[in-house]
Enzyme design. Structure first.
Site, short mmCIF file in Angstrom:
data_model
loop_
_atom_site.label_atom_id
_atom_site.label_comp_id
_atom_site.label_asym_id
_atom_site.label_seq_id
_atom_site.Cartn_x
_atom_site.Cartn_y
_atom_site.Cartn_z
N GLU A 166 31.54 6.79 11.43
CA GLU A 166 32.03 7.32 10.05
C GLU A 166 33.21 6.68 9.68
O GLU A 166 33.30 6.58 8.48
CB GLU A 166 31.80 8.61 10.18
CG GLU A 166 31.54 9.47 8.75
CD GLU A 166 30.38 9.22 7.84
OE1 GLU A 166 29.61 8.66 8.46
OE2 GLU A 166 30.41 9.67 6.97
N HIS A 168 30.21 1.95 1.63
CA HIS A 168 30.08 2.84 2.86
C HIS A 168 29.36 2.41 3.83
O HIS A 168 29.54 2.26 5.03
CB HIS A 168 29.62 4.62 2.29
CG HIS A 168 29.41 5.58 3.39
ND1 HIS A 168 30.24 6.48 3.57
CD2 HIS A 168 28.42 5.75 4.37
CE1 HIS A 168 29.94 7.21 4.62
NE2 HIS A 168 28.95 6.84 4.88
N GLU A 169 27.86 2.14 3.48
CA GLU A 169 26.94 1.48 4.35
C GLU A 169 27.49 0.07 4.83
O GLU A 169 27.16 -0.14 6.10
CB GLU A 169 25.77 1.42 3.58
CG GLU A 169 25.13 2.78 3.25
CD GLU A 169 25.14 3.97 4.48
OE1 GLU A 169 25.15 3.52 5.28
OE2 GLU A 169 25.18 5.04 4.03
#
Lengths: 499, 499
Positions: A294, A264-265
């Site tokens: 996002e 995700h990061e």
């Protein structure tokens, strides 16, 4: 210097102050010793003041307007002027005394919220939350007065998702409500219990980090322009395209939290690393919105990281580090990553239920902003909204209205960007699949470069020269819709739960 | 706000900007990824500009003079005004265009110096060194004009050692020259070869770090207000009394560099951690001089760390980590830490020869400042000065005039503070020994608190309210002298070399 050069010189200074503050915040979350808080708080507060002073300096506004006269038919410079004006307008819209009261109240609210959450005591938080929300309404009104948006909630949204409006989001969110609540009920009624044991076991942190680092590198996260550290809450922060850092945390007995956190990061970070270097430290040299941001994290986490194709490549490498998984199949791993279970805590929610947590907050935030709900009634409104959407009702405010940091910080209008990210991720991934020859095959063989390249071309390189809506339209050929996301979810739940 | 409150508010802002810049520099040396340099350089440059603008803001000077009217018979406020004036006077003395040229030239010189040293090519460095030195002379002249000092070299010294003068240093340095050169010759003539094998072996970095951390903690370095990281060149940096960080580097086959590096930096850091918290971010809330700073590092490194008493306590703990040392005696360890060997590189020099490296630089710097030497003649002047003082002549400029970073950065007048630190350390340690009951016994049992407490009381807590001279006088009952240091050295060389 020409007026344009003056504008860029001033902007570079402002950007440098912001970059310095970001370094201090990163350090605070990852490296700072316990007793460093006092001086760090002071340094960050002073930098924030300098940043605000420079953004609201009338000389900057003059430089922007002088530079605007030179735009002619240069679309890039036109975008620079548009974004410079937008940023300055937001900064100058809030009177100095309200800005200071907001900063002071939020700082106080944060400390009270932390204790109130630990004590599950909404009464302790209610007065200061009331102050924060009242000031946030004053802020929204000032922004409307300044012409940032026509409605208070839109004015707040605009801070995170420039140009987004409640009117535009409402139908998307209604789709989700209409489709997801029944889907979740179907899953519950199916009686299927997914075997999550492939995700469980003994995963030493160092080995998880080594595996996560290998995966992030393979995806395309550049460690020469970043690094990975441990923090309580995972985050990404960029100090310029050459220094974009990610953090993670791990659970010793379930690898999903650590690995998907890193993916995700890394998704966030690859966006920042891919921003147009030639526009670094200019108004358009940054991410265009939190929703687009996002979308990049979610795409790599969910569309890629939870796919059978990814695990076709990753599983043998996983088994090398964790031999106990040697009997696990790709199918079993896939199922363990697509469980659907209504739960109270947003940040622990699965892909299917997650957006209902956001729909709940979107509903409540609009009632807060319009004044239709009293602060003391928020716990009950929260509980009944969860009952309605997810079929569960939190017993404790710690599992309910007190769980998130956002409102204590006055961040009303932030939550919708999480769901926008999920929707945009699905729509972008579908478009990438149409554009890239045999994308599933490429992912199965660990060749992520075509996907990253497509995102670089269609999303990253635009920086803020295009809006989120424009990026979605150009990259996917149509406006944002909930359909790709819902289709993705229906496909996975069909396979996992047989519905 | 009262004028005094205004002064302190402005100073706290300036201090916060300096603290932020220090965090960025620490990160740059310890954590920053390779590609972070461009944005970091820009952020540091912008912060330096803001810091300078705030220090030279006429409103600050006015606040100081308004506050000065309230001093009355308050000695602390008088010291605050004195130090505020001193700092502002130095900052405003340099015209803005010269300050910018200095910053630009030093930055360029640094890059050229690094390459020139790698290539051992003085010709490549000579032109830019000439520019730096010329600008430094202009800076010194401007400082003399502003009344900072009466002589150019004193004006430069004053940046690092407030109030110090060439006239005051010259006799101390002459003592060292007169005593150390013959001592070194005597050592060479003694024919004694010290067995350094106790310091040699196989020392894994992680174990060295664990041992060094244990030692630093025992000395009194507070890891709740600091941390230890690896960097190319060890240093200490403080962002406030609650966050003072140290760095180190290790050699795998000789533990001295790593351990004494940690003890040295811990000494610096304990000074910063002991600065008066009630005066944090005020003009007197900082170290009073680099000489006093270096005295704290040298005292813990040399007077404590190389003593038999320290090793009486430390050796069993050392052997626990490094069992190969189990046959080593305290005497053998002591000898291995007191070798005397003339060498070319200052930072690798032993306790006895180190100050001759500084005497050489002090001589050359005065000739530079007075204009008695041409830049192109510096390599030969360097070589002949080393021949004269240390009896050795560098074959390569990399081992000679190009070895230090200081002149490339325009830091003329910095070197003497290293020797001042050595002299002050010895004199303070003697006085502490007089004041503390059985200090040797306490050190032998690992009880370092009485020594740290004495330094806290006599040095640290004064911050900059007292000058270096005043601290030495009050703490030791007499002005600074070379005698305690020379006595310490004669005692060790007598024991190790039998002379």
């Amino acid at each position: 210097m020409t007026p344009t050069e003056t504008l860029f010189a001033k902007w570079a200074d402002i950007s440098a102050v912001g970059s310095a503050a970001a370094v201090l915040s990163w350090d605070q979350e990852t490296k700072m010793p316990r007793n460093g808080h006092a001086s760090r708080g002071q340094a960050l507060s002073v930098l924030a003041g300098i940043h605000h002073d420079k953004l609201t300096d009338p000389a900057l506004a003059e430089a922007i307007e002088s530079a605007a006269e030179a735009v002619g038919d240069d679309p890039v410079l036109a975008a620079q002027i548009r974004e410079a004006r937008r940023t300055v307008r937001r900064a100058t819209a809030i009177p100095g005394d309200i800005a200071r009261r907001i900063a002071e109240t939020q700082s106080r609210a944060l400390a009270i919220w932390q204790q109130a959450r630990a004590d599950a005591d909404f009464n302790a938080f209610e007065p200061v939350l009331g102050e924060v929300l009242e000031l946030t309404k004053q802020e929204a009104a000032a922004l409307v007065d300044a012409g940032v948006a026509n409605h208070p909630y839109d004015a707040l949204l605009d801070a995170y998702e420039p140009g987004a409006t409640e009117a535009e989001l409402a139908p998307l969110f209604a789709d989700l409500r209409d489709e997801l609540s029944p889907l979740i009920k179907q899953v519950a009624d199916s009686g299927v219990v997914v075997d999550e044991s492939p995700a469980k076991g003994d995963f030493p942190e160092a080995l998880q980090e080594e595996f996560g680092t290998m995966v992030a590198t393979a995806l395309g996260y550049d460690f020469d322009s970043g690094r990975l550290d441990v923090s309580t809450h995972p985050f990404t922060t960029g100090f310029g395209p050459g220094d974009v850092r990610i953090t993670w945390r791990s659970e010793p007995d379930d690898f999903r939290s650590g690995l998907f956190g890193i993916m995700h990061e890394a998704g966030h970070a690859m966006y920042e690393q891919g921003l147009p270097a030639e526009h670094a430290n200019t108004p358009i040299g940054q991410a265009t919105s939190l929703g687009i941001h996002e979308s990049q994290s979610r795409l790599w986490e969910n569309q890629v990281g939870r796919s059978k194709e990814f695990w076709t490549w990753a599983l043998p490498k996983f088994v090398e580090r964790f031999p106990a998984a040697s009997g696990v199949t790709v199918d079993a791993m896939y199922k363990a990553m697509h469980t659907v279970t209504p739960s109270f805590i947003r940040v622990e929610a699965d892909e299917a239920t997650y957006n209902l947590h956001i729909v709940a907050r979107f509903d409540i935030e609009r009632q807060i902003t319009s004044g239709d709900v009293a602060v003391r009634d928020l716990p009950e409104l929260w509980a009944s909204t969860y009952q309605d959407l997810l079929g569960i009702r939190p017993e404790s405010v710690a599992d309910g209205v007190l769980q998130d940091i956002h409102w204590a910080m006055g961040s009303i209008g932030y939550f919708p960007t999480y769901t926008l990210g999920n929707l945009i991720a699905a729509q972008l991934f579908d478009a990438a699949g149409d554009a890239i020859d045999d994308l599933p095959g490429k992912i199965s063989s660990g060749d992520f470069a075509p996907l990253l390249g497509w995102l670089r071309d269609n999303v990253h390189r635009h920086g803020r020269s295009l809006s989120a809506d424009q990026i979605v339209q150009q990259a996917t050929g149509r406006p944002l819709s909930s359909e790709p996301f819902l289709h993705h979810l229906e496909a996975t739940t069909a396979e996992v739960y047989g519905i």
